[in-house]
Design a protein around this motif. Structure first.
Motif: not given
Length: 472
Positions: A6-14, A29-34
């Motif tokens: 998997p391509f892993e992201l944090g909850w905030e990213e550059w 990074i907000d998975t709750g927002a489409k």
């Protein structure tokens, strides 16, 4: 079936948006927002209907508002988006490529003002690839970027651009209209007078238009509304359409509506604890005596909610006269106000002219002998006056409560302090300019210039400081 790597992201990213010329953006990074959203201000649509474009400013660094970048992109949609606080906004949607580390792919972004947010971009799940996962306990899994990357971008010299202004009025030859046209042209702007009632609209998602005399009007940078009371509702609809095209409106439709609705204006001012004469509201009251008693009895002033320039405003000096007038208004099947008569004002009031939350001039209006209405249209006279600090603050607060950038606030001077009589969203200029000797029309145009920040054209970026950058 989960991906093996998997391509892993944090909850905030550059990340970077190369096609927009943005080498570094910090995103939540907000998975709750489409939907993904990008900070944008001074949004300016342009281009033909077949290929709509949008140009906007972004301040990529929340801690450095002087760093600004002008971006442009093709519009792929206009979409209603409901934010986390429940407010719904119609936004432009663009498509561009995002880059994280070595990976690059196309995403859609909505444009909205996020200047009060910690992150200039919200990265929603609609922008994620199938193999991406987000670890809510981690930050910055991607390579770190820096706002220093903006320092290497080319800078452009500021270019002054004349504004294209629409003056909405049915009276192009009256004093106020003539002065606004003169003031705008003296400053090198293009201004056109447009009869509000002759406008008609094409309601579209990608290309909202206002039509006039058989053709679509051009894009305007700004609109000065001077909408007559008789066409308030239609005028506000026209003004909203101009706003949808990207024009900055001197006073918004909502603010004009609040000021024109005398009952709503009184309620909003009262809620803000702004002093006013005691007022009662009625439609067809059966208990006439009790209604008059609510304002401590005669003398009282009765006002139709649709009154302007003193018309539909009557003084009842005795209780019997007041009762007769209430009965007469009841027969009209009309909404009206009953208001205490402030006798100590002696037929005079003060008009404070507010522009951009600042009182720029004031005059005292005195009614002619035998008349209690001080309106200049009724033969009243005007003279310059210096307001007290309390009067200035009251005028500013009243305009702010109603959301008006430009307003004429009428005050009564009483032993208890200033009381707001009315707030006018289209105040006339003749009386205030002649009595004060001030260029009020010029101050209105200067205010518009500050609100309509010039944008780039054909790769030239108009800037506010040496640090603004062109990356079109």
């Amino acid at each position: 079936m989960p991906h093996s790597n998997p391509f892993e992201l944090g909850w905030e990213e550059w990340l970077a948006l190369p096609d927009l010329g943005l080498p570094a953006i910090k995103a939540k990074i907000d998975t709750g927002a489409k939907t993904s959203a990008l900070h944008a201000s001074v949004i300016e649509p342009f281009g033909p209907v077949t290929n709509p474009q949008v140009r906007f400013l972004i301040q990529p660094d929340p801690n450095d508002p002087a760093l600004e970048v002008t971006c442009s992109a093709a519009v792929v949609d206009r979409r209603e988006v409901t934010s986390s606080n429940g407010e719904t906004e119609l936004r432009y949607v663009i498509q561009t490529e995002v880059q994280m580390g070595e990976r690059r792919w196309p995403i859609q972004l909505t444009l909205t003002n996020r200047e009060n947010m910690m992150y200039r971009m919200l990265f929603g799940r609609g922008a994620m690839q199938p193999d991406m996962v987000v670890d809510p306990n981690e930050s910055f899994r991607m390579p770190e970027l820096s706002y220093n990357l903006y320092k290497g971008l080319p800078k452009k010299k500021p270019v002054k651009r004349p504004l294209r202004i629409a003056l909405l009025t049915r009276e192009p030859n009256n004093y106020s209209s003539r002065r606004l046209v003169e003031a705008a042209r003296e400053r090198g702007h293009v201004i056109e007078t447009i009869d509000t009632a002759r406008c008609y609209m094409q309601i579209g998602t990608l290309d909202p238009q206002v039509h006039y005399d058989g053709k679509a009007l051009p894009r305007y940078d700004a609109v000065i509304p001077r909408i007559g009371a008789r066409i308030t509702d239609y005028g506000m609809a026209v003004l909203r359409q101009f706003s949808n095209t990207g024009a900055v409106c001197l006073n918004g439709a909502g603010a004009i509506g609040r000021s024109r609705d005398k009952l709503l204006a009184q309620q909003l001012l009262a809620r803000a604890k702004i002093a006013m004469p005691v007022t009662a509201f009625a439609h067809s009251p059966k208990d006439t005596k009790d209604l008059i008693g609510l304002v401590d009895g005669a003398p009282v002033v009765l006002k139709l909610l649709t009154s302007t320039q003193g018309r539909g405003v009557v003084l009842a000096e005795t209780r019997k006269a007041a009762e007769s007038l209430v009965d007469a208004f009841r027969g009209l099947d009309a909404d009206f106000l009953v208001q205490e008569f402030v006798e100590e004002a002696a037929g005079a009031d003060v008009r404070a002219f507010v522009i951009g939350n600042k009182v720029v001039g004031a005059m005292k209006r005195q009614a002619q002998k035998g008349e209690f209405r001080s309106n200049l249209h009724r033969g009243g006279t005007a003279s310059s006056i210096r307001l007290t600090a309390e009067e200035r603050e009251t005028a500013r607060a009243a305009a702010k409560v109603l959301g008006l950038n430009v307003a004429g606030v009428d005050l009564l001077q009483t032993k208890e302090g200033p009381k707001v009589l009315e707030v006018n969203s289209s105040p006339g200029l003749e009386g205030i300019e002649n009595s004060t000797g001030k260029d009020i029309a010029g101050k209105i145009i200067e205010h518009l210039e500050r609100q309509v920040r010039p944008l780039s054209s054909d790769r030239e970026h108009v800037t506010r400081s040496n640090r603004r950058i062109n990356v079109n």
